[in-house]
Design an enzyme around this catalytic site. Sequence first.
Site, PDB file in Angstrom:
ATOM      1  N   HIS A  36       0.845  -1.205   0.000  1.00 28.89           N
ATOM      2  CA  HIS A  36       0.000   0.000   0.000  1.00 28.89           C
ATOM      3  C   HIS A  36       0.878   1.251   0.000  1.00 28.89           C
ATOM      4  CE1 HIS A  36      -3.642  -2.091   1.785  1.00 28.89           C
ATOM      5  NE2 HIS A  36      -2.704  -2.893   2.259  1.00 28.89           N
ATOM      6  N   GLU A 118       2.570  -0.793   4.398  1.00 30.20           N
ATOM      7  CA  GLU A 118       2.399   0.547   3.852  1.00 30.20           C
ATOM      8  C   GLU A 118       3.763   1.154   3.532  1.00 30.20           C
ATOM      9  OE1 GLU A 118      -0.476   2.193   3.368  1.00 30.20           O
ATOM     10  OE2 GLU A 118      -1.933   1.165   4.677  1.00 30.20           O
ATOM     11  N   HIS A 157      -2.599  -3.012  -3.381  1.00 24.22           N
ATOM     12  CA  HIS A 157      -3.975  -2.764  -2.940  1.00 24.22           C
ATOM     13  C   HIS A 157      -4.886  -2.520  -4.139  1.00 24.22           C
ATOM     14  CE1 HIS A 157      -6.629  -0.641   0.317  1.00 24.22           C
ATOM     15  NE2 HIS A 157      -7.124  -1.788  -0.078  1.00 24.22           N
TER      16      HIS A 157
END
Length: 190
Positions: A36, A118, A157
């Site tokens: 992500h 992330e 994602h």
Amino acid sequence: MTFVITEGWFLGVEHCLSPNYGERPDGVDISLLVIHNISLPPGEYENGCIQRFFTNKLDADAHPYFAEIAHLQVSAHALITRSGELIQFVDLNKRAWHAGRSCFAGVEECNDYSIGIELEGTDCDPYTDAQYRTLSQVTQAIMHHYPSITLDRITGHSDIAPGRKTDPGESFDWTRFLQALQRAAVSERE
Ligand SMILES: [Zn+2]
């Protein structure tokens, strides 16, 4: 740097504990890695806002964008900052809340069986060399520890929530990332 995972936690990195997680379904095989991006506010970096967001402490009044998102309860297992630092929020063996409505290879609810990482960034800002380096090392550790996560089970994602999510974006160089993993796998065999 070689990352070591013990009982779901990376050793020797910052742990910023998020309450936003749950149990994985019984017997689930952790078998997918989801990449992500996030930055808060979008395009601003290294200000601690992501840590506050994932721990439900984001100040809704601090920025107009925060007013829209501060009520959300979300998380990822870990974040790689612009300087390549790894910060872990959720035990890898628990179910973090990063993917939302999602589907990979016909199997829905990716949060059940995936690990979410992330990268601090946006869909258009090039990620830093330090981020690619840390992501490659973190991914190698994850693949060792969770062997069902193979190269073809690393996704973005945007791929598991098309039309709804765009991250990690055009700025993410998949070829660079995957080639680094392949090189590491080859040098390990030699
Ligand atoms: Zn995402």
